[in-house]
Design a protein around this motif. Structure first.
Motif, PDB file in Angstrom:
ATOM      1  N   GLY A   1      -0.432   3.321  -3.008  1.00 53.02           N
ATOM      2  CA  GLY A   1      -1.390   4.310  -2.523  1.00 53.02           C
ATOM      3  C   GLY A   1      -0.728   5.571  -2.026  1.00 53.02           C
ATOM      4  O   GLY A   1      -1.004   6.673  -2.521  1.00 53.02           O
ATOM      5  N   LEU A   2       0.139   5.410  -1.069  1.00 53.72           N
ATOM      6  CA  LEU A   2       0.752   6.572  -0.438  1.00 53.72           C
ATOM      7  C   LEU A   2       1.466   7.443  -1.464  1.00 53.72           C
ATOM      8  O   LEU A   2       1.264   8.657  -1.529  1.00 53.72           O
ATOM      9  CB  LEU A   2       1.732   6.075   0.627  1.00 53.72           C
ATOM     10  CG  LEU A   2       2.189   7.060   1.683  1.00 53.72           C
ATOM     11  CD1 LEU A   2       1.013   7.639   2.424  1.00 53.72           C
ATOM     12  CD2 LEU A   2       3.130   6.378   2.653  1.00 53.72           C
ATOM     13  N   HIS A   3       2.297   6.813  -2.289  1.00 59.86           N
ATOM     14  CA  HIS A   3       3.028   7.592  -3.277  1.00 59.86           C
ATOM     15  C   HIS A   3       2.100   8.183  -4.322  1.00 59.86           C
ATOM     16  O   HIS A   3       2.217   9.347  -4.688  1.00 59.86           O
ATOM     17  CB  HIS A   3       4.113   6.732  -3.938  1.00 59.86           C
ATOM     18  CG  HIS A   3       5.279   6.477  -3.040  1.00 59.86           C
ATOM     19  ND1 HIS A   3       6.474   5.976  -3.487  1.00 59.86           N
ATOM     20  CD2 HIS A   3       5.437   6.654  -1.716  1.00 59.86           C
ATOM     21  CE1 HIS A   3       7.315   5.866  -2.466  1.00 59.86           C
ATOM     22  NE2 HIS A   3       6.703   6.257  -1.379  1.00 59.86           N
ATOM     23  N   GLY A   4       1.166   7.374  -4.819  1.00 53.53           N
ATOM     24  CA  GLY A   4       0.258   7.844  -5.865  1.00 53.53           C
ATOM     25  C   GLY A   4      -0.552   9.055  -5.407  1.00 53.53           C
ATOM     26  O   GLY A   4      -0.597  10.083  -6.096  1.00 53.53           O
TER      27      GLY A   4
ATOM     28  N   PRO B   1       0.810  -1.231   0.000  1.00 49.76           N
ATOM     29  CA  PRO B   1       0.000   0.000   0.000  1.00 49.76           C
ATOM     30  C   PRO B   1       0.837   1.273   0.000  1.00 49.76           C
ATOM     31  O   PRO B   1       0.406   2.293  -0.521  1.00 49.76           O
ATOM     32  CB  PRO B   1      -0.831  -0.112   1.280  1.00 49.76           C
ATOM     33  CG  PRO B   1      -0.236  -1.209   2.075  1.00 49.76           C
ATOM     34  CD  PRO B   1       0.493  -2.099   1.129  1.00 49.76           C
ATOM     35  N   ILE B   2       2.031   1.220   0.541  1.00 52.69           N
ATOM     36  CA  ILE B   2       2.900   2.392   0.550  1.00 52.69           C
ATOM     37  C   ILE B   2       3.216   2.808  -0.867  1.00 52.69           C
ATOM     38  O   ILE B   2       3.013   3.943  -1.272  1.00 52.69           O
ATOM     39  CB  ILE B   2       4.242   2.049   1.211  1.00 52.69           C
ATOM     40  CG1 ILE B   2       4.077   1.975   2.695  1.00 52.69           C
ATOM     41  CG2 ILE B   2       5.287   3.096   0.870  1.00 52.69           C
ATOM     42  CD1 ILE B   2       4.121   3.298   3.320  1.00 52.69           C
ATOM     43  N   GLU B   3       3.730   1.831  -1.598  1.00 52.23           N
ATOM     44  CA  GLU B   3       4.223   2.116  -2.929  1.00 52.23           C
ATOM     45  C   GLU B   3       3.087   2.627  -3.808  1.00 52.23           C
ATOM     46  O   GLU B   3       3.231   3.605  -4.518  1.00 52.23           O
ATOM     47  CB  GLU B   3       4.788   0.806  -3.498  1.00 52.23           C
ATOM     48  CG  GLU B   3       5.705   0.968  -4.636  1.00 52.23           C
ATOM     49  CD  GLU B   3       7.024   1.614  -4.237  1.00 52.23           C
ATOM     50  OE1 GLU B   3       7.313   1.693  -3.024  1.00 52.23           O
ATOM     51  OE2 GLU B   3       7.742   2.054  -5.132  1.00 52.23           O
TER      52      GLU B   3
ATOM     53  N   HIS C   1      -3.937  10.407   1.055  1.00 49.30           N
ATOM     54  CA  HIS C   1      -2.532  10.153   1.385  1.00 49.30           C
ATOM     55  C   HIS C   1      -2.386   9.897   2.887  1.00 49.30           C
ATOM     56  O   HIS C   1      -1.784   8.908   3.310  1.00 49.30           O
ATOM     57  CB  HIS C   1      -1.750  11.398   0.952  1.00 49.30           C
ATOM     58  CG  HIS C   1      -0.270  11.386   1.139  1.00 49.30           C
ATOM     59  ND1 HIS C   1       0.573  10.539   0.450  1.00 49.30           N
ATOM     60  CD2 HIS C   1       0.534  12.162   1.922  1.00 49.30           C
ATOM     61  CE1 HIS C   1       1.825  10.808   0.795  1.00 49.30           C
ATOM     62  NE2 HIS C   1       1.830  11.771   1.699  1.00 49.30           N
ATOM     63  N   ILE C   2      -2.996  10.756   3.676  1.00 51.26           N
ATOM     64  CA  ILE C   2      -2.865  10.635   5.130  1.00 51.26           C
ATOM     65  C   ILE C   2      -3.630   9.416   5.643  1.00 51.26           C
ATOM     66  O   ILE C   2      -3.136   8.673   6.492  1.00 51.26           O
ATOM     67  CB  ILE C   2      -3.344  11.938   5.818  1.00 51.26           C
ATOM     68  CG1 ILE C   2      -2.403  13.088   5.432  1.00 51.26           C
ATOM     69  CG2 ILE C   2      -3.379  11.766   7.330  1.00 51.26           C
ATOM     70  CD1 ILE C   2      -2.869  14.455   5.903  1.00 51.26           C
ATOM     71  N   VAL C   3      -4.835   9.204   5.095  1.00 50.02           N
ATOM     72  CA  VAL C   3      -5.622   8.049   5.546  1.00 50.02           C
ATOM     73  C   VAL C   3      -4.865   6.751   5.259  1.00 50.02           C
ATOM     74  O   VAL C   3      -4.797   5.846   6.099  1.00 50.02           O
ATOM     75  CB  VAL C   3      -7.009   8.033   4.858  1.00 50.02           C
ATOM     76  CG1 VAL C   3      -7.687   6.684   5.033  1.00 50.02           C
ATOM     77  CG2 VAL C   3      -7.880   9.141   5.420  1.00 50.02           C
TER      78      VAL C   3
END
Ligand code: HEM
Lengths: 196, 300
Positions: A41-44, A37-39, A89-91
Motif C-alpha cells: 500500500g504505502l509504496h504503491g 501493508p507497507i510494501e 499514502h498517508i492514511v
C-alpha cells in the motif's frame, strides 16, 4: 454509440486516473497486501502520487509542443489525482503501518529526516489542491499563481523523500529525479527563450 | 535439492501438509526456544501476543533476496529455475580440513531436526518459520578450526546469469556475511536446508542458508558456497553498503534505532497492528552472555 465528447471528457480522465487506485485497493483488501501493508500500500500509493505529480508537470510542455491548448485542463486533473494517492499514502502510514499510535507518528515524522521532508511536501501539495477551485482562484488572484508555482519545489522534496527512503537500490528514485530535472530544465529554457 | 531418504524427518514422509500444521502443537521440544521468549516478555510486564507460525505462502512469496531482485515478490518468480544441483561449499582459512565439499557430504554427516524460530528483518517486519536443518557448530568443528579462527565468513553464490539481481551493483557481490566464532558455535545458530518440512524453496536460500534468530535477517545469508575461518572481522555486504546503518553484529535490539526508523516495534507478517520487538529477538537468555563486554549501542 459513445460520443466523441465522452472520450475527451474530464470524467473519463478521472476514471482512468483512478485505475491504479482500484487495483491497489483491491490488492490491499483482497490480494496479498495483508502480508505487508507497507510494501503493497504505502509504496504503491506513494509511487502513483509521484507519477501523477510528474504527469501534471508534463502537461504544459506537451501542450506547448503539440499546440493542443484544450489539454491544459489535464494539469489540474493529474494534480488532484496525485493528491488523492498522496492521501491514501498517508492514511496507510498512520492506520496500517503505525497502527494509529499517534505519539510514535509525531515522533517519527519529526525525527526522521525523510519523513519530515515528505510531510513538508504533503502540506505544500495539499495547500495547492485545496485552492484548485474557482473560488480560490478568483480570491487569491496573483497570489494563486505564486502558490502554484511552488509545485516544482514540492516535487523536488518528494523525489528527495523517495531517495532517502531507499535502502540500497537507488535506480528508481534517480530515474524520477532525472525526469523532474528534465521538466525543470525545459521550463527554464522556455522562460529564457520565450519565442522558441 | 533432494536429500537422501534416510535423512528426512520420518513423520513428515507420512503427514500431509494440513496434518503437519496441526502436529506443530505437539513438537514441544522445538518450541522451547519460542516459549522462553514469552516468559521473558511477561516478566517485563508487557502485553504478550502468542507466536504463531507465519503462513507458508507468506514465507515463500515475500523475500529479501537481492540476488533475485530488490522487490520482495521477485525472488519467488526469478529464482524458479535456479539450479542447486550439484552444489559445492568451499571451506577455507584457519582450519585443518579445508576443501571443496559436495553438499551431500556436509548434510549427511549432520543431525537433521526442526526448529521454529522468529525471524526479525531490519526493516521492522517479522515472521515465525519452522526450519529444517542442523546446528552450524558441529559442522564447523568437523573442519577443525585452529586457534586463529576468530571469525567465520560466509559467501553466497556469484552467478549473474542465474541471479539477475547481480547484474547491477546494488550491493557488493558476492553477498558476504560473518559471525564471531563464538556466535557461529552457539547452539541456536542453524543451517537450514528446508522449511515447513519440505526442501528449502529457491527464494528462501536453497540449498542451504544460515539462520541466526537473534540477529536481523540480513545476517542469515542464503545459498552459501563458501565458508572461511578468519582472523580478522570480515567486511560484510550491508556493512560496506551503509556502515552507519548496518553493523557487523546486527543483533535485534529494540533500544537501538535504525537511523531512518524505530526498531522498538515490528509488524508480524499476517497479523494486524504492531508488536513489541524483544531484546535479541526474544533469545536474550540464550545469547546475552555472548555480549557481556560489548557496548551494543556502539556495536549495533
Ligand atoms: C506526511 C507525509 C508523508 C509520510 C508520513 C510518508 C511516509 C512514507 C513512508 C513511511 C515511506 C516508505 C519508507 C519505507 O520504504 O519503509 C514512504 C515512501 C514513499 N513516499 Fe511518502 N510519505 C509522505 C509524503 C509523501 C508525498 C507528498 C509523496 C508524493 C507525492 C510521497 C511519495 C512516496 C514515494 C514515491 C515513496 C517511495 C515508495 C517506494 O519505495 O516504492 N510521500 N513515504
Amino acid at each position: 454509440m459513445i460520443s466523441k465528447k465522452f472520450f475527451t471528457s474530464s470524467s473519463l480522465t478521472y476514471f482512468v486516473a483512478f485505475i491504479p487506485a482500484y487495483y491497489l485497493l483491491y490488492q490491499f483488501y483482497f490480494g496479498l497486501a495483508w502480508i505487508d501493508p507497507i510494501e503493497e500500500g504505502l509504496h504503491g500509493f506513494g509511487i502513483w502520487a509521484l507519477r501523477f505529480l510528474l504527469l501534471s508537470l508534463a502537461v504544459r510542455p506537451i501542450v506547448r509542443l503539440s499546440h493542443q491548448p484544450q489539454w491544459m485542463r489535464y494539469r489540474k486533473i493529474f494534480g488532484l489525482a496525485s493528491v488523492f494517492y498522496l492521501c491514501c499514502h498517508i492514511v496507510i502510514y498512520v492506520l496500517y503501518d503505525q497502527d494509529l499510535m499517534w505519539r510514535t507518528v509525531v515522533e517519527e515524522l519529526t525525527t526522521r529526516f525523510y519523513l519530515l521532508i515528505g510531510l513538508v511536501a504533503a502540506i505544500g501539495l495539499l495547500s495547492m489542491a485545496s485552492t484548485s477551485n474557482q473560488y480560490s482562484i478568483a480570491r487569491l488572484g496573483h497570489n494563486w499563481q505564486r502558490l502554484h508555482q511552488g509545485v516544482y519545489f514540492w516535487a523536488s522534496l518528494v523525489v528527495l523523500h523517495f531517495y532517502l527512503s531507499v535502502k540500497a537500490d537507488f535506480l528508481e528514485p534517480l530515474i524520477y529525479a532525472a525526469i523532474l530535472l528534465w521538466l525543470l530544465g525545459l521550463r527554464g529554457w522556455w522562460r529564457m527563450n520565450p519565442g522558441s | 535439492m533432494a536429500l537422501p531418504k534416510e535423512y528426512r524427518i520420518k513423520e513428515q514422509e507420512v503427514t500431509d501438509h494440513a496434518l503437519y500444521l496441526r502436529r506443530r502443537e505437539f513438537i514441544v521440544g522445538s518450541m522451547v526456544f519460542a516459549v522462553s521468549a514469552f516468559t521473558h516478555n511477561a516478566a517485563k510486564g508487557e502485553q504478550t501476543k502468542p507466536d504463531q507460525l507465519t503462513p507458508k505462502r507468506a514465507v515463500t512469496s515475500y523475500n529479501n533476496f537481492y540476488e533475485f531482485g530488490t522487490d520482495k515478490r521477485s525472488p519467488a518468480k526469478l529464482a524458479k529455475d535456479f539450479k542447486t544441483e550439484p552444489w559445492f561449499v568451499a571451506v577455507e582459512g584457519h582450519c585443518a580440513k579445508p576443501g571443496k565439499y559436495p553438499l551431500e557430504d556436509l548434510v549427511l554427516s549432520q543431525q537433521i531436526e526442526e526448529r521454529i524460530y522468529r525471524l526479525r528483518c531490519v526493516e521492522a517486519w517479522s515472521m515465525v518459520i519452522p526450519w529444517k536443518g542442523f546446528e552450524l557448530g558441529p559442522l564447523l568443528k568437523s573442519f577443525e578450526p585452529t586457534a586463529d579462527a576468530k571469525f567465520v565468513r560466509f559467501e553466497t553464490l556469484y552467478d549473474p546469469v542465474q541471479m539477475p539481481g547481480q547484474k547491477r551493483k546494488v550491493l557488493q557481490w558476492p553477498y558476504v556475511e560473518g559471525l564471531t566464532i563464538q556466535e557461529a558455535m552457539h547452539p541456536l545458530t542453524f543451517i537450514a536446508t528446508g522449511l515447513y518440512g519440505e526442501d528449502l524453496p529457491n527464494q528462501n536460500g536453497a540449498p542451504l542458508r544460515l539462520v541466526v534468530p537473534w540477529k536481523y535477517g540480513f545476517k542469515s545469508i542464503k545459498s552459501i558456497v563458501r565458508i572461511s575461518f578468519e582472523k580478522e572481522m570480515p567486511r560484510t555486504s550491508w556493512n560496506l553498503s551503509a556502515p552507519h546503518e548496518y553493523g557487523f553484529y546486527a543483533n535485534v535490539n529494540p533500544n537501538v534505532d535504525h537511523p531512518r526508523w524505530s526498531q522498538a516495534t515490528e509488524r508480524r507478517i499476517g497479523e494486524r497492528g504492531r508488536r513489541d520487538t524483544l531484546m535479541f529477538n526474544g533469545y536474550e537468555q540464550a545469547v546475552a552472555g555472548l555480549y557481556t563486554d560489548l557496548d551494543l549501542t556502539k556495536w549495533y
